[in-house]
Design a protein around this motif. Structure first.
Motif, short mmCIF file in Angstrom:
data_model
loop_
_atom_site.label_atom_id
_atom_site.label_comp_id
_atom_site.label_asym_id
_atom_site.label_seq_id
_atom_site.Cartn_x
_atom_site.Cartn_y
_atom_site.Cartn_z
N VAL A 191 2.00 -5.65 -15.39
CA VAL A 191 1.68 -5.02 -14.16
C VAL A 191 -0.11 -4.98 -14.19
O VAL A 191 -0.80 -4.49 -14.77
N ARG A 215 -4.22 -2.99 -7.50
CA ARG A 215 -3.26 -3.16 -6.66
C ARG A 215 -3.91 -3.59 -5.38
O ARG A 215 -4.91 -2.92 -5.10
N ARG A 216 -3.57 -4.82 -5.05
CA ARG A 216 -4.48 -5.34 -3.74
C ARG A 216 -3.63 -4.98 -2.33
O ARG A 216 -2.16 -5.44 -2.34
N ASP A 259 -7.69 1.73 -8.79
CA ASP A 259 -6.74 0.99 -9.12
C ASP A 259 -6.36 0.15 -7.92
O ASP A 259 -5.34 -0.67 -7.93
N GLU A 315 -3.05 -12.58 -2.08
CA GLU A 315 -1.52 -12.41 -2.85
C GLU A 315 -1.59 -10.83 -2.86
O GLU A 315 -1.78 -10.07 -4.13
N PRO A 316 -1.38 -9.92 -1.89
CA PRO A 316 -1.34 -8.88 -1.86
C PRO A 316 -0.06 -8.12 -2.77
O PRO A 316 0.92 -8.83 -2.79
N HIS A 317 -0.32 -6.80 -3.06
CA HIS A 317 0.79 -5.98 -3.71
C HIS A 317 1.57 -5.35 -2.67
O HIS A 317 2.83 -4.87 -2.86
N VAL A 318 0.70 -4.90 -1.56
CA VAL A 318 1.20 -4.07 -0.61
C VAL A 318 0.84 -4.77 0.61
O VAL A 318 -0.46 -5.09 0.70
#
Length: 76
Positions: free
Chosen positions: A4, A8-9, A44, A66-69
Motif C-alpha cells: 500500500v 494517498r492521492r 499521508d 492515478e488517484p486512490h480517491v
C-alpha cells in the motif's frame, strides 16, 4: 500481498456548467484540504484539485494522477 503506497492521492474534480445554478465548488475543495490539515495522518494525503472538468478532462486526470480517491462536485 500488494504494498500500500504511503501517500494517498485524492483527486477533486468540479464542474459547474454556465447554464446551471452556481455552486461553491472552490469552498468544497478548501474544506477537504482544511479537514486533512487537522488530521493526524495529514502527511499521508495529497490533494489535487481540478475545476471546470469536462468528460475528456476526467479521462486525462485519471490517467495522469492515478488517484486512490476521486471526489466529484458538480451538476450531473
Amino acid at each position: 500481498m500488494v504494498a500500500v503506497p504511503r501517500i494517498r492521492r485524492i483527486l477533486v474534480l468540479a464542474a459547474n456548467p454556465v447554464d446551471t445554478p452556481r455552486m461553491r465548488l472552490d469552498q468544497e475543495a478548501k474544506e477537504i484540504r482544511e479537514s486533512l490539515k487537522r488530521s493526524a495522518q495529514r502527511e499521508d494525503f495529497e490533494v489535487v484539485v481540478q475545476g471546470a472538468t469536462s468528460t475528456e478532462d476526467l479521462r486525462r486526470a485519471l490517467l495522469e494522477h492515478e488517484p486512490h480517491v476521486l471526489h466529484f462536485s458538480g451538476h450531473g
